[in-house]
Scaffold this motif. Structure first.
Motif, mmCIF file in Angstrom:
data_model
loop_
_atom_site.group_PDB
_atom_site.id
_atom_site.type_symbol
_atom_site.label_atom_id
_atom_site.label_comp_id
_atom_site.label_asym_id
_atom_site.label_seq_id
_atom_site.Cartn_x
_atom_site.Cartn_y
_atom_site.Cartn_z
ATOM 1 N N ALA A 288 0.830 -1.209 0.000
ATOM 2 C CA ALA A 288 0.000 0.000 0.000
ATOM 3 C C ALA A 288 0.866 1.261 0.000
ATOM 4 O O ALA A 288 1.958 1.284 0.569
ATOM 5 C CB ALA A 288 -0.910 0.015 1.220
ATOM 6 N N SER A 289 0.360 2.311 -0.619
ATOM 7 C CA SER A 289 0.915 3.649 -0.443
ATOM 8 C C SER A 289 0.248 4.243 0.789
ATOM 9 O O SER A 289 -0.958 4.071 0.992
ATOM 10 C CB SER A 289 0.636 4.512 -1.669
ATOM 11 N N VAL A 290 1.017 4.946 1.624
ATOM 12 C CA VAL A 290 0.529 5.314 2.949
ATOM 13 C C VAL A 290 0.640 6.817 3.189
ATOM 14 O O VAL A 290 1.656 7.440 2.860
ATOM 15 C CB VAL A 290 1.323 4.563 4.041
ATOM 16 N N VAL A 291 -0.411 7.364 3.790
ATOM 17 C CA VAL A 291 -0.378 8.730 4.299
ATOM 18 C C VAL A 291 -0.090 8.650 5.798
ATOM 19 O O VAL A 291 -0.890 8.112 6.570
ATOM 20 C CB VAL A 291 -1.702 9.471 4.059
ATOM 21 N N ILE A 292 1.077 9.147 6.195
ATOM 22 C CA ILE A 292 1.469 9.228 7.599
ATOM 23 C C ILE A 292 0.866 10.492 8.197
ATOM 24 O O ILE A 292 0.814 11.541 7.555
ATOM 25 C CB ILE A 292 3.010 9.271 7.722
ATOM 26 N N ASN A 293 0.459 10.410 9.460
ATOM 27 C CA ASN A 293 -0.098 11.579 10.139
ATOM 28 C C ASN A 293 0.504 11.706 11.533
ATOM 29 O O ASN A 293 0.606 10.724 12.274
ATOM 30 C CB ASN A 293 -1.615 11.465 10.240
ATOM 31 N N ASP A 294 0.906 12.928 11.880
ATOM 32 C CA ASP A 294 1.412 13.216 13.216
ATOM 33 C C ASP A 294 1.298 14.723 13.434
ATOM 34 O O ASP A 294 1.143 15.490 12.477
ATOM 35 C CB ASP A 294 2.861 12.754 13.368
ATOM 36 N N ALA B 115 -9.529 15.816 8.821
ATOM 37 C CA ALA B 115 -10.036 14.661 8.073
ATOM 38 C C ALA B 115 -10.056 14.957 6.579
ATOM 39 O O ALA B 115 -9.644 14.121 5.756
ATOM 40 C CB ALA B 115 -11.433 14.293 8.564
ATOM 41 N N GLN B 116 -10.508 16.135 6.234
ATOM 42 C CA GLN B 116 -10.538 16.527 4.826
ATOM 43 C C GLN B 116 -9.133 16.605 4.245
ATOM 44 O O GLN B 116 -8.890 16.181 3.109
ATOM 45 C CB GLN B 116 -11.247 17.878 4.691
ATOM 46 N N GLN B 117 -8.200 17.129 5.023
ATOM 47 C CA GLN B 117 -6.820 17.244 4.574
ATOM 48 C C GLN B 117 -6.195 15.868 4.333
ATOM 49 O O GLN B 117 -5.461 15.658 3.360
ATOM 50 C CB GLN B 117 -6.009 18.022 5.613
ATOM 51 N N LEU B 118 -6.485 14.922 5.205
ATOM 52 C CA LEU B 118 -5.933 13.578 5.076
ATOM 53 C C LEU B 118 -6.448 12.879 3.815
ATOM 54 O O LEU B 118 -5.673 12.288 3.056
ATOM 55 C CB LEU B 118 -6.281 12.751 6.317
ATOM 56 N N VAL B 119 -7.755 12.936 3.596
ATOM 57 C CA VAL B 119 -8.325 12.289 2.411
ATOM 58 C C VAL B 119 -7.823 12.968 1.142
ATOM 59 O O VAL B 119 -7.475 12.304 0.155
ATOM 60 C CB VAL B 119 -9.861 12.279 2.482
ATOM 61 N N ALA B 120 -7.759 14.295 1.169
ATOM 62 C CA ALA B 120 -7.250 15.021 -0.002
ATOM 63 C C ALA B 120 -5.811 14.631 -0.296
ATOM 64 O O ALA B 120 -5.425 14.466 -1.469
ATOM 65 C CB ALA B 120 -7.355 16.523 0.233
ATOM 66 N N ALA B 121 -4.993 14.463 0.735
ATOM 67 C CA ALA B 121 -3.599 14.087 0.527
ATOM 68 C C ALA B 121 -3.496 12.708 -0.111
ATOM 69 O O ALA B 121 -2.655 12.476 -0.999
ATOM 70 C CB ALA B 121 -2.849 14.100 1.855
ATOM 71 N N ALA B 122 -4.336 11.771 0.321
ATOM 72 C CA ALA B 122 -4.317 10.431 -0.268
ATOM 73 C C ALA B 122 -4.688 10.482 -1.748
ATOM 74 O O ALA B 122 -4.009 9.886 -2.597
ATOM 75 C CB ALA B 122 -5.281 9.517 0.487
#
Length: 313
Positions: free
Chosen positions: A35-41, A74-81
């Motif tokens: 999988a390609s992954v969006v890391i969040n911290d 949440a919007q930022q995370l989905v947009a980044a993916a």
């Protein structure tokens, strides 16, 4: 690695709170499985180091630096993916904080902070993710991280217990609501060496072994189901895969050598009384059959073997 080394090839995952610890272990395993992954911290250096580690291991990842809880994150995370990798298939809601203290000392801020990150963050991120998945016909995977505290309670963790119990309740509801779209929703209940368990004397021998890169004693891995972050990551990858398409609405515990399917709450005793339950009837019943069936609260740990005990600090 199995013959099916890349079951997540072409899929895209978001893992909240994945800069270090359990979250990073989940993200790294998803990446190893294709999988390609969006890391969040919330810390840029931590997130960038996590991305670098995944890339160095042959994976693909980007970072989003933002606190989980607000809808905007949440919007930022989905947009980044979607912008980075073209789609979103998997969401793992792992982000969390602790503000432990007994009920009568817990402030509004202590309560609200934990609820906002764990419970509201799981809600906002999942709402955004499944909206995208449903709109795009993606049979996605929602994996929410629970805790034994949410299942049984724990002293000094009113806020955390409420959040983690709530997450499991939401997952059961989402499994119903998302079934037609082919999106699964499950809760994982991990038991592993973390910064929190490192402060608990009972786990000292296991934490010490893990810190030295040694195998944990069998008592911890087998009897308690207590292990490393990597012991949990395999379940995350499995639930994220097409192989788990029929697994939904479950609370699954994992740690060390142990895997558990937690039951949905069910009555342990059912009693009937013609005319209903008066005070006197209840007093009699709780002094007899019902009283003998009362449930325990909190985790019930067996005594440590003598060779694993540590003297008081």
């Amino acid at each position: 690695m199995s013959l099916h080394a890349a079951p997540l090839a072409g899929k895209v995952a978001i893992v909240t709170g994945s800069g270090r610890g359990l979250g990073f272990a989940y993200a790294a395993e998803l990446a190893r499985r294709g999988a390609s992954v969006v890391i969040n911290d919330v810390d840029a250096a931590t997130a960038d180091a996590a991305v670098a580690a995944i890339v160095a291991d042959g994976g693909t990842a980007v970072a989003v630096i933002a606190p989980v809880g607000p809808t905007e994150t949440a919007q930022q995370l989905v947009a980044a993916a979607v912008e980075s990798f073209g789609r979103l298939d998997i969401l793992v809601t792992n982000a969390g904080v602790l503000r432990d203290t007994v009920l009568w000392k817990m402030s509004d801020d202590d309560f609200d902070t934990v609820i906002n990150v764990h419970l509201r963050g799981t809600f906002t991120c999942t709402r955004e993710a499944v909206t995208y998945m449903r709109d795009n016909g993606i049979r996605g995977r929602i994996i929410a991280i629970g805790s034994p505290t949410g299942q049984r309670g724990n002293f000094g963790q009113t806020n955390y217990a409420a959040a983690k119990a709530g997450i499991v309740g939401m997952v059961r509801t989402w499994a119903l609501e998302l079934k037609r779209a082919g999106i699964t929703a499950n809760a994982v209940i991990p038991v592993a060496a973390t910064a929190m368990t490192a402060t608990v004397p009972y786990f000292a021998a296991a934490v010490e072994a893990d810190a030295k890169g040694e195998a944990m004693p069998a008592f911890f891995r087998h009897d308690l189901g207590f292990g490393t972050s990597d012991d949990v990551a395999g379940l995350i990858a499995y639930l994220a895969s097409d192989a788990a398409a029929d697994v939904t609405g479950q609370a699954i515990g994992v740690g060390g050598d142990r895997l558990q399917l937690w039951s949905h709450p069910e009555p342990v005793v059912t009693a009937y009384r013609d005319g209903g339950w008066t005070y006197d009837a209840l007093q009699e019943s709780f002094g007899g059959e019902l009283g003998g069936a009362l449930e325990t609260v909190g985790e019930q740990f067996p005594p440590l073997p003598a060779d694993l005990q540590r003297p008081p600090a």
